[in-house]
Write an enzyme that holds these catalytic residues in place. Structure first.
Site, PDB file in Angstrom:
ATOM      1  CB  SER A 266     -27.303  11.633 -57.819  1.00  0.00           C
ATOM      2  OG  SER A 266     -26.183  10.806 -57.705  1.00  0.00           O
ATOM      3  CG  ASN A 267     -25.138   8.545 -61.479  1.00  0.00           C
ATOM      4  OD1 ASN A 267     -24.750   7.625 -60.774  1.00  0.00           O
ATOM      5  ND2 ASN A 267     -24.362   9.590 -61.784  1.00  0.00           N
TER       6      ASN A 267
END
Ligand code: CTP
Length: 403
Positions: free
Chosen positions: A206-207
């Protein structure tokens, strides 16, 4: 847009009460009819005489006039008002409003109000960021109240930080755009937050996206009359405006499916999500054990904005974001073109006040006409209003779009 509108201004007891004088003056200048309610404490900071003179109406403070017993009906005030703005709203009053306490006229009018309520908090930074206050503000939002966030800067205490009441001009603009409701009858799609790309049952790629910018845009468009569908990756936020419908997704491919399905019936789409560009080719059913060496093979996800750009019809507005670390303008211009966007909002991670999880942002809007508009660092809610104004401007040029 405020001509003839009945605006009730509630002033609570904080140093920012002095700004309420300018607020009332600006509202009267816009031809609104203004009535003022003050708490006992507010009267210590600014005199009722000042507020009565500026509003051209007697100031209300008590449940009844002690001289003649005349009743100040909070129910009538609640019915009279087209909008109720509580500015400044102290931590104490915000807390009481959230809890439904009604021990003064300002609060009883709040509980009786049938109109939109705007709340401009003002307090010291530690009070503002206390979980109790944050929770109370959230409660007010969940009741449909519109919070005009405090700004950062030097505070009366001498401390520096968030807590200063929004400037009267900002408050008036916010009330004005509510009445203008420029997006009423329009449907907007907003994407927000990160996506999670599953590796195995316990891990994902993810980020750092918090979703704050996308949620602020959804909120602003809804406040300005749009029916908003917020397609959101996993975040800790909750949309608060009743005109926002949230569709929860986890992965980039789920977000893609939802957006492709929803976009054809939308007039406006703002792609604010930080969509993962890559996803594991294979998702393991069982937890990958640490004994093995691991090389992940990644496949490209679909570019949602670009795919929407391909099916965009005349009259639909499609906007994207570009978060860049280098060669910012050129990268953003390239994305604007390749995704067939109507405009792109550029923010750079090199700006200290922009980026993930931060409450402020500094943007440049690059329009498909080539025009660039540069903005100063602002709270994300104000940035959302600038973006909404740009959409409004662009939408104004559209004459014909059938859903
Ligand atoms: N976007 C999207 N789907 C993707 C990737 C990006 O819809 N799979 C959208 C984002 O929501 C944003 C815009 O495209 O509006 C630009 O996203 P960004 O991450 O800045 O750029 P990318 O196109 O992914 O390019 P790069 O990662 O190479 O900078």
């Amino acid at each position: 847009m405020l001509t003839g509108k009945h605006i009730l201004v509630g002033i609570t007891g904080g140093i920012a009460a002095y700004k309420a004088a300018t607020l009332v003056r600006l509202l009267v200048k816009k031809n609104a009819e203004v009535k003022v309610i003050m708490t006992e404490m507010a009267k210590r900071f600014i005199t009722p005489l000042t507020m009565a003179t500026l509003s051209k109406n007697p100031v209300l403070a008590d449940f009844f006039n002690p001289e003649n017993g005349e009743w100040n009906s909070h129910v009538d005030l609640g019915l009279w008002a087209d909008a109720y703005i509580i500015a400044p709203a102290t931590a104490n009053s915000v807390g009481k409003m959230a809890a439904g306490i009604a021990d003064n006229l300002l609060l009883t009018a709040y509980l009786s109000a049938k109109c939109p309520v705007f709340v401009a908090p003002a307090m010291d930074l530690d009070m503002y960021r206390h979980p109790a206050t944050l929770g109370n503000i959230e409660t007010l939002q969940s009741h449909g109240d519109i919070i005009i966030e405090a700004e950062s800067g030097e505070l009366a205490s001498g401390l520096e930080g968030k807590g200063r009441m929004a400037e009267p001009e900002t408050i008036v603009a916010c009330i004005g755009s509510y009445f203008e409701a420029p997006f009423s009858g329009l449907r907007a799609l907003v994407t927000a937050g990160p996506t999670y790309e599953k590796i195995d049952p316990v891990r994902f790629i993810s980020n750092y996206s918090s979703g704050k910018m996308g949620y602020a845009i959804a909120e602003t468009l809804a406040q300005q009359g749009a029916d908003v569908i917020l397609v959101s990756g996993p975040t800790h936020l909750s949309p608060l405006h009743p005109n926002i419908r949230r569709v929860n997704v986890i992965s980039a491919s789920e977000m893609y499916e939802e957006c492709m399905h929803l976009f054809p019936s939308c007039n406006i789409a703002v792609m604010c999500a930080a969509v993962a560009d890559f996803t594991p080719e294979k998702q393991e059913e069982n937890k990958i054990k640490q004994k093995t060496d691991l090389t992940l093979s990644l496949a490209k996800t679909k570019d949602i904005a670009a795919e929407l750009g391909k099916i965009k019809r005349d009259g639909q507005i499609l906007a994207g974001f570009a978060l860049e670390t280098d060669n910012e303008l050129n990268n953003a211009r390239e994305k604007l073109q390749s995704k067939n966007l109507d405009f792109i909002v550029l923010n750079s991670l090199n700006d200290t006040d922009s980026g993930f999880g931060i409450d402020t942002n500094k943007i440049t809007i690059i329009d498909s006409s080539g025009e660039e508009t540069w903005f100063e660092t602002k709270p994300k809610k104000d940035v959302a209003r600038d973006i909404a104004s740009h959409i409004r401007q662009k939408y104004g040029q559209i004459t014909d779009f059938e859903l």
